[in-house]
Design an enzyme around this catalytic site. Structure first.
Site, mmCIF file in Angstrom:
data_model
loop_
_atom_site.group_PDB
_atom_site.id
_atom_site.type_symbol
_atom_site.label_atom_id
_atom_site.label_comp_id
_atom_site.label_asym_id
_atom_site.label_seq_id
_atom_site.Cartn_x
_atom_site.Cartn_y
_atom_site.Cartn_z
ATOM 1 N N CYS A 199 0.822 -1.219 0.000
ATOM 2 C CA CYS A 199 0.000 0.000 0.000
ATOM 3 C C CYS A 199 0.851 1.261 0.000
ATOM 4 O O CYS A 199 0.325 2.362 -0.154
ATOM 5 C CB CYS A 199 -0.927 0.018 1.203
ATOM 6 S SG CYS A 199 -2.142 -1.290 1.170
ATOM 7 N N ASP A 249 2.650 2.455 2.606
ATOM 8 C CA ASP A 249 2.861 3.087 3.918
ATOM 9 C C ASP A 249 3.229 2.036 4.957
ATOM 10 O O ASP A 249 2.498 1.058 5.116
ATOM 11 C CB ASP A 249 1.560 3.722 4.467
ATOM 12 C CG ASP A 249 0.938 4.723 3.540
ATOM 13 O OD1 ASP A 249 1.573 5.723 3.253
ATOM 14 O OD2 ASP A 249 -0.218 4.490 3.110
ATOM 15 N N CYS A 256 4.409 8.461 2.159
ATOM 16 C CA CYS A 256 4.340 9.779 1.544
ATOM 17 C C CYS A 256 4.570 10.880 2.580
ATOM 18 O O CYS A 256 4.765 10.606 3.770
ATOM 19 C CB CYS A 256 2.985 9.953 0.880
ATOM 20 S SG CYS A 256 1.619 9.876 2.033
ATOM 21 N N CYS A 274 -3.610 8.139 6.214
ATOM 22 C CA CYS A 274 -2.300 8.231 6.874
ATOM 23 C C CYS A 274 -2.475 8.537 8.355
ATOM 24 O O CYS A 274 -1.751 8.008 9.196
ATOM 25 C CB CYS A 274 -1.441 9.318 6.230
ATOM 26 S SG CYS A 274 -0.934 8.929 4.562
#
Lengths: 144, 390
Positions: free
Chosen positions: A33, A35, A58, A102
């Site tokens: 994914c 992350d 990110c 996130c």
């Protein structure tokens, strides 16, 4: 796209690194994914005395990790368990909608680390900490 | 700022702007009007048509102006599929097309068409034999891009067009990344349809064209006016088509010199990165690639973080990471060439123009060395790698 606070925490992340004397470690997300967040804590007398993180992801993933560690550092376990993804987002002056997952991941990383702490004490963390997160579950919370 | 995202868009030259200015100011007449104030703009449009036709080896009557490259792709694919529906409902494309092509085919699948998506090899190349083997008596359209926008791979378009021709199938190529950057001659290629976008070769945004070979069955795209030979209604973007013609003329006149410069910039960049940074790989072919394209994956880090860090250093580039697109999946192109998700997330595309300098390339490499190290130092994947090595 990102607030100044997000860019600040991305450029100068707080508490980044490993913790030699950690007595709790949690990792959530997966490389598929894009992350992964890993949190190290040193907990003494129910207080998070020290905390570090490492993140693959990110700008928002780095910034939410940094902010989440700031928000729970020096706090009691119970206070840390009350941390929500919304609180992380607010502290960062907002995130773009597509980046909300996130912040969820950051909240789950803290929980996962605390779950590990209880497990090491021989205590089942599920009733206290709740879900031990994986990527799919986190992304099911998207855009909340 | 150092701008190395020329595959996204390019800087328009003064010469192009100057050629457009009369049509943005004093000469505002509608080209469809009967009076001479309108007709002078009709003449400007037809001059532009003749110019671009000559530059790609077409006849002026085969050039249809559009609002962008995506429109040309949409028109070509929907237009050919629907017009030839009585012959069959099978279509062929590749897995690495731009979304302006892929999403059209996905929509046509919903409308009852069958689509074969041709895979690519590890360099992003379509195998001509795979295309040949996918053809059925029902096949009416093949669409394969000329050069890939992410990894720059240049496809064997002439060979594929020949196969399509032998089987009486319409062949379309999305040449948005190719025209103005490598030699393109429709007669030599033998294609039926070819899509072009002006802003990719230093022309204005909001204008492109579709080449339609005489005799190709294609339905009308836009209804409501007689413009573009009754195929595409809408008052003409006079300044846009004039600017596009000027830009393509300049790009073609300087093609050899520009290709040489871009090639040297790209090679210096690729060598600089690969020799100074560990755990990275070049995506795509080293030889069969657009002169200005470089695409490199850095292990253990994520592309958006890389782009943000480059931006803070004053460098504008691009990535195939999921986070830049708003989806969770990284670039379909990088996955198609066999990259694992984690590595596809950590990709960087630098696309050079003849206006870039070798000093800029060196500066980017210098910054990348620092940025990649900083991001790896905070990456749990890199930590795992280092611990595994001990």
């Amino acid at each position: 796209m990102y607030s100044e606070k997000v860019m600040d925490h991305f450029s100068n992340p707080r508490n980044v690194g490993e913790l030699e004397n950690a007595n709790a470690v949690g990792e959530v997300g997966n490389a598929k994914c894009g992350d992964i967040m890993k949190i190290y804590m040193f907990i003494e007398d129910d207080i998070i005395k020290d905390i570090k993180f490492k993140t693959f992801g990110c700008g928002a993933a780095v910034a939410t990790s940094s902010m989440a560690t700031e928000l729970v550092k020096g706090k009691t376990i119970n206070e840390a368990l009350e941390l929500t993804n919304k609180a992380v987002v607010e502290a960062l002056d907002g995130l773009p909608p597509v980046k909300m997952h996130c912040s969820v991941l950051a909240e789950e990383a803290i929980r996962s680390c605390l779950a590990d702490y209880y497990r090491r004490q021989g205590i089942d963390p599920t009733p206290i900490v709740g879900c031990s997160c994986n990527c799919e579950e986190c992304h099911a919370h998207d855009h909340e | 700022m150092i701008y190395v995202d020329n595959a996204a868009t390019t800087k328009m030259s003064k010469e192009v702007l100057d050629s457009m200015m009369p049509y943005l100011t004093e000469s505002y007449g509608n080209a469809s009007s009967i009076y001479s104030f309108g007709q002078q703009n009709r003449a400007a449009i037809e001059n532009a048509r003749e110019t671009v036709a000559n530059l790609i080896g077409a006849k002026p009557s085969e050039i249809f102006f559009t609002g962008c490259g995506s429109e040309a792709d949409n028109w070509a694919i929907f237009g050919a599929a629907r017009k030839n529906i009585k012959k069959g409902k099978h279509l062929i494309t590749s897995v690495i097309e731009h979304h302006a092509v892929l999403h059209c085919f996905q929509q046509l699948e919903k409308e009852g068409f069958t689509v074969t998506y041709i895979p690519v090899d590890s360099e992003g190349l379509v195998n001509v034999e795979d295309v040949k083997n996918a053809i059925t008596p029902e096949t009416t359209l093949i669409s394969i891009m000329m050069a890939n926008n992410e990894i720059g791979t240049i496809q064997p378009i002439k060979e594929i067009a020949q196969i399509a021709k032998e089987n009486n199938i319409v062949f379309h190529t999305d040449a948005v990344q190719a025209v103005g950057h490598i030699p393109v001659n429709v007669e030599d290629l033998g294609v039926n349809l070819l899509s072009v976008s002006a802003h990719k070769f230093e022309g204005p945004k909001g204008v492109g064209f579709l080449y339609v070979k005489t005799g190709t069955w294609l339905s009308q795209f836009m209804y409501g006016g007689a413009q573009e030979r009754n195929k595409r209604a809408g008052t003409e973007n006079v300044a846009g088509v004039v600017g596009m013609a000027t830009a393509l003329k300049i790009a073609t006149e300087n093609l050899d010199a520009n290709m040489d410069k871009c090639y040297k910039l790209r090679e210096r960049f690729i060598d600089g990165v690969l020799s100074n940074i560990k755990h990275c790989r070049l995506n795509g072919s080293r030889t069969k690639r657009l002169p200005g394209n470089a695409n490199i994956s850095f292990e253990f880090i994520e592309g958006e973080s890389l782009l943000l860090s480059l931006d803070l250093a004053g460098i504008a580039a691009s990535s195939g990471s999921a986070c830049t697109s708003g989806s969770l999946d990284p670039s379909h192109v990088l996955l198609a060439i066999g990259l694992p998700h984690a590595i596809a997330h950590g990709s960087l595309r630098a696309s050079f123009s003849h206006g870039n300098t070798f000093e800029e390339v060196d500066k980017i490499v210098e910054e990348l060395i620092k940025i990649v190290q900083r991001l790896r130092d905070m990456s749990p994947l890199y930590e795992d790698y280092l611990k595994g090595k001990k």
